[in-house]
Motif scaffolding. Structure first.
Motif, PDB file in Angstrom:
ATOM      1  N   THR A 128      39.874  38.132  27.817  1.00 20.87           N
ATOM      2  CA  THR A 128      40.707  38.020  29.003  1.00 20.87           C
ATOM      3  C   THR A 128      40.257  36.746  29.729  1.00 20.87           C
ATOM      4  N   THR A 129      40.655  36.560  30.973  1.00 25.04           N
ATOM      5  CA  THR A 129      40.223  35.387  31.739  1.00 25.04           C
ATOM      6  C   THR A 129      39.745  35.825  33.114  1.00 25.04           C
ATOM      7  N   VAL A 130      39.028  34.934  33.766  1.00 29.11           N
ATOM      8  CA  VAL A 130      38.602  35.203  35.138  1.00 29.11           C
ATOM      9  C   VAL A 130      39.822  35.443  36.018  1.00 29.11           C
ATOM     10  N   ALA A 131      40.867  34.636  35.870  1.00 27.44           N
ATOM     11  CA  ALA A 131      42.064  34.793  36.700  1.00 27.44           C
ATOM     12  C   ALA A 131      42.697  36.169  36.510  1.00 27.44           C
ATOM     13  N   GLU A 132      42.768  36.627  35.259  1.00 25.25           N
ATOM     14  CA  GLU A 132      43.359  37.941  34.994  1.00 25.25           C
ATOM     15  C   GLU A 132      42.510  39.054  35.587  1.00 25.25           C
ATOM     16  N   GLN A 133      41.194  38.930  35.489  1.00 24.40           N
ATOM     17  CA  GLN A 133      40.318  39.943  36.065  1.00 24.40           C
ATOM     18  C   GLN A 133      40.452  39.988  37.589  1.00 24.40           C
TER      19      GLN A 133
END
Length: 288
Positions: A219-224
């Motif tokens: 996943t990505t930091v933005a999605e988290q």
């Protein structure tokens, strides 16, 4: 900044993702969170999962510089010694392994043969430490909460977070193991989520949240930040601690926690054989 080439490997019986992380400009690589197959009912180990990694490394003519653990796993046994013997590389884990060794050395009555100084590993990492994989630099974030020794390894645009975070639709790690703490986990997660939004987050486990049919590992930091069901932006520390504590009270212990911890606190080595030449793993009765 170089960004790593990442190849994942999945062990479905333990829902574990292992990784080979490659320097894009050389043949250097690292292996993260390997799995030693273990049939609990039979008390028998196997190396199928580790052999998949070995085959990949050899087929791509890679040089293993590091065999890394994000923490002392409670859900699978590490294959680090087997991989080290066949591929070389230095072993590494967080410096707070000493806390884990002290806690579980006592719990399993390991005796004086069991060194509680982390000497089973080649390097003990602390917050801010760096290491190299060829020309690729890695840096270390200490991200405790799930366990005292949890680390996040950041290499270029990739962060390997162990059990600290799961996919956004599944949430976060439990904190009810000895040495775990929900408030500490929240603070560690904020450290991870302060990385650049485009940072790729590679997970150690996935359990397919309700409504999702495929396993996922990245996943990505933005999605988290936007959508993690436990810790998205707007969730306060107190709200998280309340949720995490109540949720942990409803969870069963991981199926392989007792054999896993005994082996992984020794860097993947089995306890020494007894006077009959046989290796044994202990099952403490009514302790946990």
């Amino acid at each position: 900044m170089s960004n790593p080439i990442v190849q994942h490997f999945f062990d479905e019986p333990t829902n574990t993702f292992s990784y080979v992380v490659r320097d894009p400009d050389s043949q250097a690589c690292a292996i993260l969170d390997s799995v030693l197959d273990f049939d609990y009912a039979a008390g028998r180990t196997d190396v199928r999962s580790a052999d998949e990694i070995i085959e990949y490394v050899r087929n791509h003519d890679l040089t293993v510089e590091w065999i890394l653990e994000t923490h002392v796993h409670a859900d699978h046994l590490s294959a680090a010694p087997y991989l080290h013997e066949r591929l070389g590389g230095k072993t590494g884990i967080g410096a707070h392994i000493l806390d884990v060794q002290d806690i579980f050395g006592k719990a399993f009555n390991a005796g004086t043969e069991f060194a509680r100084d982390g000497s089973q590993f080649d390097r003990l990492f602390r917050e801010g430490d760096t290491f190299s994989i060829g020309g690729l630099e890695g840096r270390v974030l200490h991200t405790p909460g799930h366990t005292p020794a949890c680390l996040t390894y950041v290499m270029g645009d990739a962060a390997f977070v162990g059990d600290t975070l799961f996919m956004p639709d599944y949430g976060t790690a439990r904190c009810d193991f000895p040495g775990g703490d929900a408030r500490t986990l929240f603070q560690s997660i904020q450290k991870v989520l302060s990385l650049p939004p485009e940072t790729r987050i590679f997970l150690c486990h996935d359990y397919k949240a309700p409504g999702r049919d495929e396993y996922a590992f990245m996943t990505t930091v933005a999605e988290q930040r936007a959508s993690n069901v436990h810790v998205h932006e707007g969730i306060s520390e107190d709200e998280f601690v309340k949720m995490r504590t109540e949720r942990d009270e409803s969870l069963d212990m991981p199926r392989l926690i007792l054999p896993s911890v005994q082996v992984n606190m020794r860097a993947g080595h089995m306890p020494p054989a007894e006077d009959n030449g046989q290796v044994y793993l202990k099952i403490p009765v009514n302790l946990f």
